[in-house]
Design a protein around this motif. Structure first.
Motif, PDB file in Angstrom:
ATOM      1  N   ASP A   1       3.500  15.963  -4.700  1.00  0.00           N
ATOM      2  CA  ASP A   1       3.341  17.190  -3.771  1.00  0.00           C
ATOM      3  C   ASP A   1       2.196  16.571  -2.781  1.00  0.00           C
ATOM      4  OD1 ASP A   1       3.405  19.377  -1.873  1.00  0.00           O
ATOM      5  OD2 ASP A   1       2.471  20.639  -3.173  1.00  0.00           O
ATOM      6  N   ILE A   2       2.744  15.422  -1.777  1.00  0.00           N
ATOM      7  CA  ILE A   2       1.650  14.971  -0.934  1.00  0.00           C
ATOM      8  C   ILE A   2       2.481  14.635   0.769  1.00  0.00           C
ATOM      9  CG2 ILE A   2       0.868  13.420  -2.746  1.00  0.00           C
ATOM     10  CD1 ILE A   2       2.562  10.995  -1.958  1.00  0.00           C
ATOM     11  N   GLU A   3       1.636  14.585   1.488  1.00  0.00           N
ATOM     12  CA  GLU A   3       1.962  14.054   2.708  1.00  0.00           C
ATOM     13  C   GLU A   3       1.462  12.706   3.027  1.00  0.00           C
ATOM     14  OE1 GLU A   3       1.488  16.653   6.164  1.00  0.00           O
ATOM     15  OE2 GLU A   3      -0.405  16.652   5.632  1.00  0.00           O
ATOM     16  N   ILE A   4       1.895  11.703   3.567  1.00  0.00           N
ATOM     17  CA  ILE A   4       1.248  10.539   3.780  1.00  0.00           C
ATOM     18  C   ILE A   4       0.975  10.480   5.284  1.00  0.00           C
ATOM     19  CG2 ILE A   4       1.126   7.948   3.441  1.00  0.00           C
ATOM     20  CD1 ILE A   4       2.899   8.462   1.099  1.00  0.00           C
ATOM     21  N   ILE A   5      -0.087  10.445   5.870  1.00  0.00           N
ATOM     22  CA  ILE A   5      -0.144  10.455   7.324  1.00  0.00           C
ATOM     23  C   ILE A   5      -0.747   9.141   7.649  1.00  0.00           C
ATOM     24  CG2 ILE A   5      -1.605  11.456   9.230  1.00  0.00           C
ATOM     25  CD1 ILE A   5      -1.629  13.900   7.592  1.00  0.00           C
TER      26      ILE A   5
ATOM     27  N   CYS B   1       0.940  -1.210  -0.149  1.00  0.00           N
ATOM     28  CA  CYS B   1       0.029   0.226   0.040  1.00  0.00           C
ATOM     29  C   CYS B   1       0.842   1.371  -0.024  1.00  0.00           C
ATOM     30  CB  CYS B   1      -0.910  -0.016   1.172  1.00  0.00           C
ATOM     31  SG  CYS B   1      -1.805   1.596   1.728  1.00  0.00           S
ATOM     32  N   ILE B   2       1.988   1.195   0.956  1.00  0.00           N
ATOM     33  CA  ILE B   2       2.750   2.390   1.249  1.00  0.00           C
ATOM     34  C   ILE B   2       3.490   2.613  -0.350  1.00  0.00           C
ATOM     35  CG2 ILE B   2       4.647   3.421   2.166  1.00  0.00           C
ATOM     36  CD1 ILE B   2       3.632   2.149   4.726  1.00  0.00           C
ATOM     37  N   LYS B   3       4.081   1.633  -0.874  1.00  0.00           N
ATOM     38  CA  LYS B   3       4.808   1.748  -2.165  1.00  0.00           C
ATOM     39  C   LYS B   3       3.999   2.337  -3.173  1.00  0.00           C
ATOM     40  CE  LYS B   3       8.318  -1.878  -1.379  1.00  0.00           C
ATOM     41  NZ  LYS B   3       8.736  -3.332  -1.614  1.00  0.00           N
ATOM     42  N   SER B   4       2.640   2.147  -3.163  1.00  0.00           N
ATOM     43  CA  SER B   4       1.813   2.471  -4.310  1.00  0.00           C
ATOM     44  C   SER B   4       1.616   4.037  -4.020  1.00  0.00           C
ATOM     45  CB  SER B   4       0.485   1.603  -4.468  1.00  0.00           C
ATOM     46  OG  SER B   4      -0.357   2.007  -3.308  1.00  0.00           O
ATOM     47  N   LEU B   5       1.646   4.320  -3.109  1.00  0.00           N
ATOM     48  CA  LEU B   5       1.334   5.783  -2.519  1.00  0.00           C
ATOM     49  C   LEU B   5       2.711   6.795  -2.819  1.00  0.00           C
ATOM     50  CD1 LEU B   5      -0.498   5.688   0.670  1.00  0.00           C
ATOM     51  CD2 LEU B   5      -1.469   6.009  -1.451  1.00  0.00           C
ATOM     52  N   LEU B   6       3.772   5.839  -2.495  1.00  0.00           N
ATOM     53  CA  LEU B   6       4.917   6.669  -2.833  1.00  0.00           C
ATOM     54  C   LEU B   6       5.454   6.838  -4.305  1.00  0.00           C
ATOM     55  CD1 LEU B   6       7.243   5.514   0.105  1.00  0.00           C
ATOM     56  CD2 LEU B   6       6.321   7.605  -0.245  1.00  0.00           C
ATOM     57  N   SER B   7       4.826   5.899  -5.187  1.00  0.00           N
ATOM     58  CA  SER B   7       4.967   5.804  -6.597  1.00  0.00           C
ATOM     59  C   SER B   7       4.030   6.917  -7.224  1.00  0.00           C
ATOM     60  CB  SER B   7       4.536   4.428  -7.092  1.00  0.00           C
ATOM     61  OG  SER B   7       5.521   3.530  -6.578  1.00  0.00           O
TER      62      SER B   7
ATOM     63  N   ARG C   1       7.130   2.562  10.441  1.00  0.00           N
ATOM     64  CA  ARG C   1       8.204   3.275  10.890  1.00  0.00           C
ATOM     65  C   ARG C   1       9.678   3.343   9.837  1.00  0.00           C
ATOM     66  NH1 ARG C   1       6.344   7.032  14.448  1.00  0.00           N
ATOM     67  NH2 ARG C   1       5.387   5.822  16.346  1.00  0.00           N
ATOM     68  N   GLU C   2       9.793   1.906   9.480  1.00  0.00           N
ATOM     69  CA  GLU C   2      10.791   1.923   8.612  1.00  0.00           C
ATOM     70  C   GLU C   2      10.786   2.812   7.260  1.00  0.00           C
ATOM     71  OE1 GLU C   2      13.822   0.208   9.059  1.00  0.00           O
ATOM     72  OE2 GLU C   2      13.117   0.066  10.928  1.00  0.00           O
ATOM     73  N   PHE C   3       9.490   2.974   6.567  1.00  0.00           N
ATOM     74  CA  PHE C   3       9.132   3.673   5.459  1.00  0.00           C
ATOM     75  C   PHE C   3       9.241   5.070   5.782  1.00  0.00           C
ATOM     76  CE2 PHE C   3       7.176  -0.043   3.549  1.00  0.00           C
ATOM     77  CZ  PHE C   3       7.506   0.335   2.233  1.00  0.00           C
ATOM     78  N   GLU C   4       9.128   5.556   7.136  1.00  0.00           N
ATOM     79  CA  GLU C   4       9.195   7.147   7.540  1.00  0.00           C
ATOM     80  C   GLU C   4      10.371   7.210   7.636  1.00  0.00           C
ATOM     81  OE1 GLU C   4       7.123   9.402  11.343  1.00  0.00           O
ATOM     82  OE2 GLU C   4       8.165   7.442  11.740  1.00  0.00           O
ATOM     83  N   LYS C   5      11.534   6.576   7.970  1.00  0.00           N
ATOM     84  CA  LYS C   5      13.002   6.823   8.045  1.00  0.00           C
ATOM     85  C   LYS C   5      13.525   7.171   6.469  1.00  0.00           C
ATOM     86  CE  LYS C   5      13.887   3.799  11.830  1.00  0.00           C
ATOM     87  NZ  LYS C   5      14.535   2.563  12.370  1.00  0.00           N
ATOM     88  N   LYS C   6      12.818   6.401   5.581  1.00  0.00           N
ATOM     89  CA  LYS C   6      13.264   6.619   4.316  1.00  0.00           C
ATOM     90  C   LYS C   6      12.714   7.820   3.347  1.00  0.00           C
ATOM     91  CE  LYS C   6      14.280   1.716   4.106  1.00  0.00           C
ATOM     92  NZ  LYS C   6      13.699   0.352   3.689  1.00  0.00           N
ATOM     93  N   ASP C   7      11.597   8.290   3.605  1.00  0.00           N
ATOM     94  CA  ASP C   7      10.867   9.445   2.859  1.00  0.00           C
ATOM     95  C   ASP C   7      10.048  10.191   3.710  1.00  0.00           C
ATOM     96  OD1 ASP C   7       9.009  10.760   1.135  1.00  0.00           O
ATOM     97  OD2 ASP C   7       9.477   9.115  -0.596  1.00  0.00           O
ATOM     98  N   SER C   8      10.722  11.510   3.755  1.00  0.00           N
ATOM     99  CA  SER C   8      10.300  12.528   4.669  1.00  0.00           C
ATOM    100  C   SER C   8       8.653  12.866   4.415  1.00  0.00           C
ATOM    101  CB  SER C   8      11.135  13.868   4.231  1.00  0.00           C
ATOM    102  OG  SER C   8      10.670  14.268   3.026  1.00  0.00           O
TER     103      SER C   8
END
Length: 336
Positions: free
Chosen positions: A29-33, A18-24, A48-55
């Motif tokens: 210009d998005i923030e993923i809450i 799910c997160i990978k599809s949002l990051l793609s 948390r691991e994804f949070e470390k890699k993408d601001s």
């Protein structure tokens, strides 16, 4: 900026995709809450691991209180001019938010809704046919059919996950999800938003949101019984009778629609004796009998016409057999 609110609860097997599809997304210009609703599995650690890699990712954790409270929590944290929602076990097309943003600005509407499909474990998808043609619709027009348009399909534009909303409208009108409603809570949110809006644009022919179907999926799990009572009560408490939206007629249609859903659930989740007994109780109710003529029979598809006739003729046995034996797969989508 678009704030994408993702409620998470025990979806360790799906949240990564799910997160990978949002990051793609092509719209960047998005923030993923991400709001973890007290998960007991590894979901929070994965996020948390994804949070470390993408601001652009912001992860929050709270005690479990349900999807409505979790979405409301995310709304309060949203910094974007626009808000969208995505469930943590679903995935989205890479062009979804670009398409929603472009359409919102081009046609100057307050909400844009895309289409969706069901995603199964083997990878195949089932497209959900739109109920209205693509185009711009004034709120005054949609509100006359939004609660129930007489097609035995329930709320129009009910789901929030494949949409783009304006943050200003949500916050200025204190629109939030009702945590006391456990089913169709997104429908009530959508209606309240429409009451505060001028126009909506439908892009439902574009299947860009994919609802994953699995045993624990919220869209798959259905409860037996009258789970709509709190929603009906909330609708009446909005005091919409004096608005030019055919409120009484829509509520009568909804009684019939809910009866169909209850019949489908009872037939599939109770043993034969109990199911037949409960179906009969549903179809002989005076309220239901008085509302049947509000359904637009000519606009029903062949399967819904079949069920409507059985309900009208009080054919309890055929309703049970049709659901449990003849059309066990088809009936899963009759309420959509």
């Amino acid at each position: 900026m678009i704030s994408i609110i993702v409620p998470v609860y025990n979806t360790e097997n799906f949240v990564c995709e799910c997160i990978k599809s949002l990051l793609s997304q092509t719209y960047t210009d998005i923030e993923i809450i991400i709001v973890d609703d007290g998960s007991s599995d590894k979901s929070l650690n994965i996020c948390r691991e994804f949070e470390k890699k993408d601001s652009r990712i912001k992860v929050y954790h709270k005690e479990n209180s349900g999807v409505s409270d979790t979405r409301n929590y995310g709304i309060k944290l949203a910094n974007g001019d626009y808000i969208s929602f995505c469930d943590s076990d679903d995935i989205v097309d890479p062009k979804l938010y670009q398409m929603l943003w472009d359409t919102m600005n081009k046609f100057q509407v307050d909400r844009v809704v895309s289409g969706y499909a069901y995603l199964f474990d083997d990878g195949h998808t089932l497209y959900n046919k739109p109920r209205v043609a693509d185009g711009r619709y004034e709120a005054s027009f949609i509100l006359k059919k939004m609660i129930d348009d007489g097609s035995l399909s329930g709320f129009l534009f009910s789901g929030v996950n494949n949409s783009l909303f304006k943050t200003k409208i949500i916050k200025e009108n204190n629109i939030e999800f009702d945590s006391k409603i456990r089913y169709n809570e997104d429908s009530l949110f959508s209606l309240k938003y429409m009451l505060a809006s001028n126009a909506i644009y439908s892009l439902q022919s574009k299947s860009t949101y994919f609802y994953r179907q699995h045993n624990s999926s919220a869209t798959k799990t259905r409860l037996v019984g009258d789970r709509y009572e709190k929603l009906r009560s909330s609708l009446r408490n909005l005091h919409l009778e004096n608005l030019d939206i055919d409120f009484d007629i829509q509520m009568k249609r909804r009684i019939v629609t809910e009866a169909l859903w209850q019949i489908l659930d009872v037939s599939k989740k109770e043993n034969r004796t109990e199911a037949i007994r409960d179906i009969r109780k549903i179809i002989i109710k005076k309220d239901l009998r008085n509302c049947l003529n509000e359904i637009k029979f000519k606009e029903l598809n062949i399967y819904k016409k079949y069920y409507y006739i059985l309900i009208k003729l009080k054919m309890t046995w055929l309703l049970y057999i049709s659901t449990s034996k003849l059309f066990p797969i088809l009936t899963k989508y009759l309420s959509r």
